[in-house]
Every structure is written in C-alpha cells, then in structure tokens.
Design an enzyme around this catalytic site. Structure first.
Site, PDB file in Angstrom:
ATOM      1  N   HIS A   1       0.847  -1.355   0.069  1.00 21.29           N
ATOM      2  CA  HIS A   1      -0.163   0.117  -0.066  1.00 21.29           C
ATOM      3  C   HIS A   1       0.867   1.225  -0.006  1.00 21.29           C
ATOM      4  O   HIS A   1       1.411   1.631   1.014  1.00 21.29           O
ATOM      5  CB  HIS A   1      -0.987  -0.163   1.222  1.00 21.29           C
ATOM      6  CG  HIS A   1      -1.973   1.085   1.181  1.00 21.29           C
ATOM      7  ND1 HIS A   1      -3.081   0.967   1.488  1.00 21.29           N
ATOM      8  CD2 HIS A   1      -1.655   2.380   1.161  1.00 21.29           C
ATOM      9  CE1 HIS A   1      -3.814   2.174   1.582  1.00 21.29           C
ATOM     10  NE2 HIS A   1      -3.014   3.110   1.329  1.00 21.29           N
TER      11      HIS A   1
ATOM     12  N   HIS B   1       1.355   5.337  -2.216  1.00 20.51           N
ATOM     13  CA  HIS B   1       0.780   6.168  -3.272  1.00 20.51           C
ATOM     14  C   HIS B   1       1.850   7.018  -3.902  1.00 20.51           C
ATOM     15  O   HIS B   1       2.471   7.753  -3.899  1.00 20.51           O
ATOM     16  CB  HIS B   1      -0.236   7.160  -2.515  1.00 20.51           C
ATOM     17  CG  HIS B   1      -1.300   6.815  -1.557  1.00 20.51           C
ATOM     18  ND1 HIS B   1      -2.444   6.998  -2.200  1.00 20.51           N
ATOM     19  CD2 HIS B   1      -1.445   6.069  -0.362  1.00 20.51           C
ATOM     20  CE1 HIS B   1      -3.273   6.327  -1.241  1.00 20.51           C
ATOM     21  NE2 HIS B   1      -2.656   5.790  -0.418  1.00 20.51           N
TER      22      HIS B   1
ATOM     23  N   GLN C   1      -9.730   9.251  -4.229  1.00 16.60           N
ATOM     24  CA  GLN C   1      -9.344  10.263  -3.246  1.00 16.60           C
ATOM     25  C   GLN C   1     -10.543  10.933  -2.742  1.00 16.60           C
ATOM     26  O   GLN C   1     -10.763  11.357  -1.417  1.00 16.60           O
ATOM     27  CB  GLN C   1      -8.111  11.193  -3.590  1.00 16.60           C
ATOM     28  CG  GLN C   1      -7.939  12.188  -2.524  1.00 16.60           C
ATOM     29  CD  GLN C   1      -6.830  11.531  -1.483  1.00 16.60           C
ATOM     30  OE1 GLN C   1      -5.693  11.113  -1.742  1.00 16.60           O
ATOM     31  NE2 GLN C   1      -7.276  11.507  -0.245  1.00 16.60           N
TER      32      GLN C   1
ATOM     33  N   HIS D   1      -9.690   1.930   0.877  1.00 12.23           N
ATOM     34  CA  HIS D   1      -9.454   2.735   2.403  1.00 12.23           C
ATOM     35  C   HIS D   1     -10.654   2.745   3.176  1.00 12.23           C
ATOM     36  O   HIS D   1     -11.512   3.388   2.791  1.00 12.23           O
ATOM     37  CB  HIS D   1      -8.967   4.017   1.725  1.00 12.23           C
ATOM     38  CG  HIS D   1      -7.698   4.341   1.222  1.00 12.23           C
ATOM     39  ND1 HIS D   1      -7.171   3.848   0.001  1.00 12.23           N
ATOM     40  CD2 HIS D   1      -6.459   4.990   1.667  1.00 12.23           C
ATOM     41  CE1 HIS D   1      -5.989   4.345  -0.119  1.00 12.23           C
ATOM     42  NE2 HIS D   1      -5.357   4.783   0.793  1.00 12.23           N
TER      43      HIS D   1
ATOM     44  N   GLU E   1     -10.721   4.993   7.936  1.00  9.20           N
ATOM     45  CA  GLU E   1      -9.406   5.601   8.440  1.00  9.20           C
ATOM     46  C   GLU E   1      -9.600   6.963   8.966  1.00  9.20           C
ATOM     47  O   GLU E   1      -9.596   7.851   8.525  1.00  9.20           O
ATOM     48  CB  GLU E   1      -8.393   5.801   6.876  1.00  9.20           C
ATOM     49  CG  GLU E   1      -6.899   6.482   7.154  1.00  9.20           C
ATOM     50  CD  GLU E   1      -6.444   6.908   6.227  1.00  9.20           C
ATOM     51  OE1 GLU E   1      -6.775   6.923   5.042  1.00  9.20           O
ATOM     52  OE2 GLU E   1      -5.168   7.226   6.349  1.00  9.20           O
TER      53      GLU E   1
ATOM     54  N   ASP F   1       2.598   3.297   2.663  1.00  9.21           N
ATOM     55  CA  ASP F   1       1.414   4.391   2.647  1.00  9.21           C
ATOM     56  C   ASP F   1       2.045   5.644   1.924  1.00  9.21           C
ATOM     57  O   ASP F   1       1.828   5.797   0.677  1.00  9.21           O
ATOM     58  CB  ASP F   1       0.711   4.736   3.848  1.00  9.21           C
ATOM     59  CG  ASP F   1      -0.797   5.293   3.615  1.00  9.21           C
ATOM     60  OD1 ASP F   1      -0.953   5.443   2.257  1.00  9.21           O
ATOM     61  OD2 ASP F   1      -1.387   5.714   4.514  1.00  9.21           O
TER      62      ASP F   1
ATOM     63  N   TRP G   1       1.305  14.268   3.747  1.00  2.00           N
ATOM     64  CA  TRP G   1       0.999  13.759   4.884  1.00  2.00           C
ATOM     65  C   TRP G   1       1.820  13.024   5.768  1.00  2.00           C
ATOM     66  O   TRP G   1       1.762  12.995   6.963  1.00  2.00           O
ATOM     67  CB  TRP G   1      -0.119  12.742   4.284  1.00  2.00           C
ATOM     68  CG  TRP G   1      -1.107  13.046   3.456  1.00  2.00           C
ATOM     69  CD1 TRP G   1      -2.633  13.641   4.445  1.00  2.00           C
ATOM     70  CD2 TRP G   1      -1.527  13.336   2.076  1.00  2.00           C
ATOM     71  NE1 TRP G   1      -3.248  14.218   3.354  1.00  2.00           N
ATOM     72  CE2 TRP G   1      -2.588  14.001   1.989  1.00  2.00           C
ATOM     73  CE3 TRP G   1      -0.577  12.833   1.320  1.00  2.00           C
ATOM     74  CZ2 TRP G   1      -3.361  14.117   0.832  1.00  2.00           C
ATOM     75  CZ3 TRP G   1      -1.565  13.113  -0.216  1.00  2.00           C
ATOM     76  CH2 TRP G   1      -2.422  13.751  -0.463  1.00  2.00           C
TER      77      TRP G   1
HETATM   78 ZN   LIG Z   1      -3.533   5.356   1.443  1.00  2.95          ZN
END
Ligand SMILES: [Zn+2]
Length: 411
Positions: free
Chosen positions: A56, A58, A151, A209, A212, A308, A314
């Site tokens: 996982h 991005h 997203q 997702h 979360e 991630d 983030w």
């Molecule tokens: Zn993610």
C-alpha cells in the site's frame, strides 16, 4: 547461479538454491562436499527469502513534501490542503519521474512487488495514465499493481462512478474506495456496492481505504466484509487502514470479528502513517489510531504492513525501507512477544503476497520465479533486533541490487 549457505525460514540447517534462467530449479541441503563455483553467492548462514512486498503506497504523491509548502501542523487536513495546491502542478512527466525515483528506493530495500493507489478523482485521469506507463517501464524491477483510488469519493465527486469505470478500462488492476470520506453514510454504503459490482464484473481485485479515522461510528468495514462474503470474493478483497477499529468498543468488535472471519478478507495496516495522522483530536489519554493488528493475526486472519507515504504532504519521512515500518508496527501493535518475533517477517512477505493474490508467482519453492533476497541476519528475530537489511536482491535470476554494509572499527 547458485546460492550457498542459505538459511530458510522455518527449516533447520543450511541450503543450496539453484537458479536457472528465471526459475528456482533446486533447493537442497548444503553439502560441504560440493565445492563452490566462481559465480556462487554465499549467504553466509543468513536468511534467504522471497522478496519484500509493499502492499500500500501512493506513488503519484510521493516526493512532493515541501512543494509548494511544508505541512507545519503535521495533520491530515493540512496535508489535504497542501496536496490540493501541489496537484494543480502535476504533469505526466512529473508523476512518472517521482514514481520511478520512489520505485528505485523500494528496490534498494529488497521490494519487488508493489501495490500503488492512484488518485482517479481527476477528469483527465492523468496520474493513472502515467502510472500505467510506469508499470511497463519498471517491469524488470517490480511487479506493480495499480489501484483506481477515488481520493475525493465515488458518489461525492462529479462523475466519480464513470471515472472509476474508465480507470479500469485504462488498465487499473484493483478497484479502490474511500467510503468514510463520502458525504453521507448512505453514499459510503452505495460506493461499496458499486465498487464491488465493478470488481466482480471486470475480475479486478479490491482494496478499499476503509474507516481511516478515529471515529468509532465509522463502520464501513462490516459493509465491505458482508459484500465480500455474499459474493465469495473475500480472498480478493482488502480493507486498508480500518483504524476506527482501534476505537470500536469490544462488544461491537467481537461481533464484527465473526463476520470478518467468515468473509476471508485481507487487512493492511500502515503503522507509521496512522500513528502520525490519527489521534489528532485527542488530548490525553491519546489513542494510537491503528487497527487491531495483533488481534486480527491471532484470530487467524491475514494482515500485513505497508508504508503508505514517502515524503508527501501527509508524511514527511520514509526511505523505502519496509523493515523500518515492520519495526515500528511491532512496537505500536504490542507485537514484541517472543512468538511474534519468530515470524515477524510474515507481515512484510508472505501475508502481503497473499493480500496481493500473487499465488505461485511468489515464494521460495522449486518451479517458482527466481526472485529472492539475501538478508543480513539468520532469523526474523535477529533481522529486527539488529535493524538488518536486504543485502542482495535477485530478480528473474539476475542481481538487481547489492548493498555493502557499513563497517565498524573498534580501537
Ligand atoms: Zn493510502
């Protein structure tokens, strides 16, 4: 090529592994009477395993932290705001360049299988088109699975459903979702039904997702699991994050676990990202903001760890080293018990391969692809304790990465 003096997980003694072209053709007990030949690789009594897996990440967002500005609060919300600004400058070449740089970082840490989410809430699907090219251009380094990741929602984003369908037509391997982010509970539920229909119709895998958040009322996992159960798709479905489970009360969670087990779905936890982004509305006591990794594992369900983010709005850190994530995850999830340490590498190898449905394309067995790693320590426990490394990565019978460990002199 032969690998000698190899220690294998779960087996006594030392082994010799023979590779011919792109396959493993023999695994036999190491015999001192067979003399080494010049191109033999000596594992030195340390572990030889199948490659690490990054289940996982991005890749469309990595390596953007600080551009146009750094996240000062460290929160998810400032991250979303900053990504909104960065997203406006994203080009085809920019996406490809950053994704490839990140793949190089993963390769340097022994990863050969990657599942990346790509934002498809973009009318041009630019990042997805770029990633489909990256998948082809990096085949000699990694097997890349692309998730169509909405997203900004499927139901809450203009033409969200059509964009998901188009992303699958363009070559996404996996259907994603973000039900807890949809505007209403009903939209969250309908988004799951839509994405499960799409996956069933097209033969795609599913990775959502899911929940979360620290909100204990975010309960889309039960919807996803039930959809997987009634369609008998559990093995092909993954719930990523499920951090709300860390805030569910035990009475609800015990009922939920019954369904989760029946469904047979897989779980991914991103421990460094979640400990960083969750718990942000708490003072003290402060929640850890992770799903129940140890409990899922002990209930016999499949769970693995992932990075991630790497240097994005983030999460500012990350260097591609999944062993760093494993170490952090074991600490955060109370999994430093002796039994957990004996099989810790499962969380970044076999369990992850099962999540990605790699089947016979993965594993240290005769007849399987000659993809493997030589590690720096002889056991799972020692890999964690010494903060060990992948020293050599072999793919299709060829060395693609070799690391020289630092030397220490004592006087
Ligand atoms: Zn993610």
């Amino acid at each position: 090529m032969n690998i000698i003096n190899a220690r294998l997980r779960g087996r006594e003694g030392l082994y010799r592994i023979v590779l011919e072209q792109d396959r493993i053709v023999e695994i036999s007990p190491h015999s001192p009477t067979i003399s080494a030949v010049s191109n033999d690789l000596d594992a030195g009594g340390n572990l030889v395993i199948a490659p690490f897996v990054e289940p996982h990440i991005h890749l469309d967002a990595t390596l953007t932290a600080g551009d146009p500005a750094w996240n000062m609060s460290g929160t998810l919300f400032e991250g979303i705001e900053l990504w909104g600004k960065r997203k406006a400058q994203v080009t085809h070449e920019d996406t490809k360049l950053r994704a490839k740089k990140t793949i190089d970082m993963l390769v340097e840490h022994g990863i050969q299988h990657v599942r990346t989410h790509v934002d498809v809430t973009d009318p041009t699907l630019g990042a997805l088109r770029a990633m489909v090219e990256v998948r082809e251009e990096t085949r000699h380094l990694v097997d890349l699975q692309i998730v169509a990741f909405p997203q900004e929602g499927i139901e809450s984003f203009t033409n969200g459903r059509a964009l998901m369908e188009q992303a699958v037509e363009l070559g996404a391997d996996v259907v994603g979702g973000i039900p807890h982010f949809e505007n209403t509970r009903d939209q969250g539920v309908s988004s799951i039904k839509f994405l499960m229909d799409l996956a069933e119709r097209t033969g795609c895998l599913v990775d959502v997702h899911c929940d979360e958040t620290d909100d204990p009322h975010s309960r889309f996992l039960e919807v996803l699991a039930e959809e997987a159960r009634v369609r008998s798709m559990g093995a092909r479905v993954t719930a990523s994050h499920t951090t709300a489970m860390g805030s569910y009360d035990n009475a609800y969670c015990s009922k939920l676990f019954r369904l989760l087990k029946m469904s047979g779905i897989n779980f991914i936890s991103c421990p460094t990202e979640s400990i960083h982004l969750q718990g942000r509305f708490d003072t003290y006591p402060k929640r850890r903001g992770l799903t129940r990794v140890a409990e899922i594992d002990r209930a016999g369900m499949n769970v693995c760890f992932a990075q991630d983010s790497i240097v994005d709005p983030w999460y500012p850190l990350g260097n591609g080293n999944i062993l760093r994530i494993l170490e952090a995850g074991l600490h955060i999830c109370h999994m430093l018990g002796y039994a957990d340490l004996q099989r810790a590498l499962d969380l970044i190898t076999d369990n992850s391969a099962r999540t990605l449905n790699l089947g016979e394309r993965y594993g240290l067995e005769v007849g399987r692809p000659a993809n493997l790693l030589l590690l720096s320590a002889p056991s799972d426990y020692e890999m964690i304790r010494t903060q060990g490394y992948a020293l050599t990565s072999i793919r299709a019978g060829k060395v693609i990465m070799q690391r020289t460990p630092a030397k220490v002199a004592r006087f």
